[in-house]
Design an enzyme around this catalytic site. Sequence first.
Site, PDB file in Angstrom:
ATOM      1  N   HIS A  45       0.833  -1.201   0.000  1.00 13.02           N
ATOM      2  CA  HIS A  45       0.000   0.000   0.000  1.00 13.02           C
ATOM      3  C   HIS A  45       0.873   1.260   0.000  1.00 13.02           C
ATOM      4  CE1 HIS A  45      -3.093  -2.632   2.310  1.00 13.02           C
ATOM      5  NE2 HIS A  45      -3.626  -2.417   1.130  1.00 13.02           N
ATOM      6  N   LYS A  52     -17.987  -6.350   7.387  1.00 15.31           N
ATOM      7  CA  LYS A  52     -16.750  -7.103   7.641  1.00 15.31           C
ATOM      8  C   LYS A  52     -16.406  -6.984   9.121  1.00 15.31           C
ATOM      9  CE  LYS A  52     -14.151  -6.726   3.294  1.00 15.31           C
ATOM     10  NZ  LYS A  52     -12.899  -6.205   2.728  1.00 15.31           N
ATOM     11  N   ARG A 107      -2.519  -6.082  -8.457  1.00 20.50           N
ATOM     12  CA  ARG A 107      -1.474  -7.057  -8.189  1.00 20.50           C
ATOM     13  C   ARG A 107      -1.478  -8.144  -9.256  1.00 20.50           C
ATOM     14  NH1 ARG A 107      -3.444  -7.469  -2.148  1.00 20.50           N
ATOM     15  NH2 ARG A 107      -5.235  -6.809  -3.360  1.00 20.50           N
ATOM     16  N   SER A 134      -3.113  -7.582   2.947  1.00 17.73           N
ATOM     17  CA  SER A 134      -3.335  -7.453   4.388  1.00 17.73           C
ATOM     18  C   SER A 134      -3.721  -8.806   4.979  1.00 17.73           C
ATOM     19  CB  SER A 134      -4.449  -6.447   4.661  1.00 17.73           C
ATOM     20  OG  SER A 134      -4.097  -5.189   4.174  1.00 17.73           O
TER      21      SER A 134
END
Length: 157
Positions: free
Chosen positions: A17, A41, A90, A128
Amino acid sequence: MRTAVYPGSFDPVTNGHIDIIRRASSMVDRLVIGVLNNSAKSPLFSAEERVNMLEEVTKDIPGVEVTYFTGLLVDFAQSSNARIIVRGLRAVSDFEYELQWAQANRLLNPALDTLFLITDQNYSYLSSSTVRELAKYHADISKFVPPYVEQKVLEKY
Ligand code: ADP
């Protein structure tokens, strides 16, 4: 003044990040990092803790602000006076999800554009969730997050 928003969960912020933050902030005058406070979440870190970690690890980067938001990203971008949404890519697996949202967001607000930055090859594997999983089993995460974040993660487990 050119403003961009960089939204994400940042649970916790990783070196991947930070690489995107550095690169994106050099292209704009103001980069507003938006921590998504999603009640559906159950994050490891509260929104306040995630904002605090981001503030700490980006304090040397000019033009960066950190805040959190709930609701639609297009509304957050508009209230931040931003016309650019920054996202990192990514792998191909990121692409389909990002494509859907970039197109949906353009329909919602055609004045907004999504800017994709390809991950540095050193961080292409890094997420993460990987950091959380490794930390859970007491693996060394010092290569993946800054020392400040490493300390905060260790305190959680
Ligand atoms: P994650 O939980 O998968 O790390 P976030 O929601 O916190 O993802 O990510 C916010 C944004 O940062 C997304 O655009 C994501 O693709 C990007 N990102 C996350 N990790 C990296 C990385 N290692 N390299 C480049 N971009 C990344």
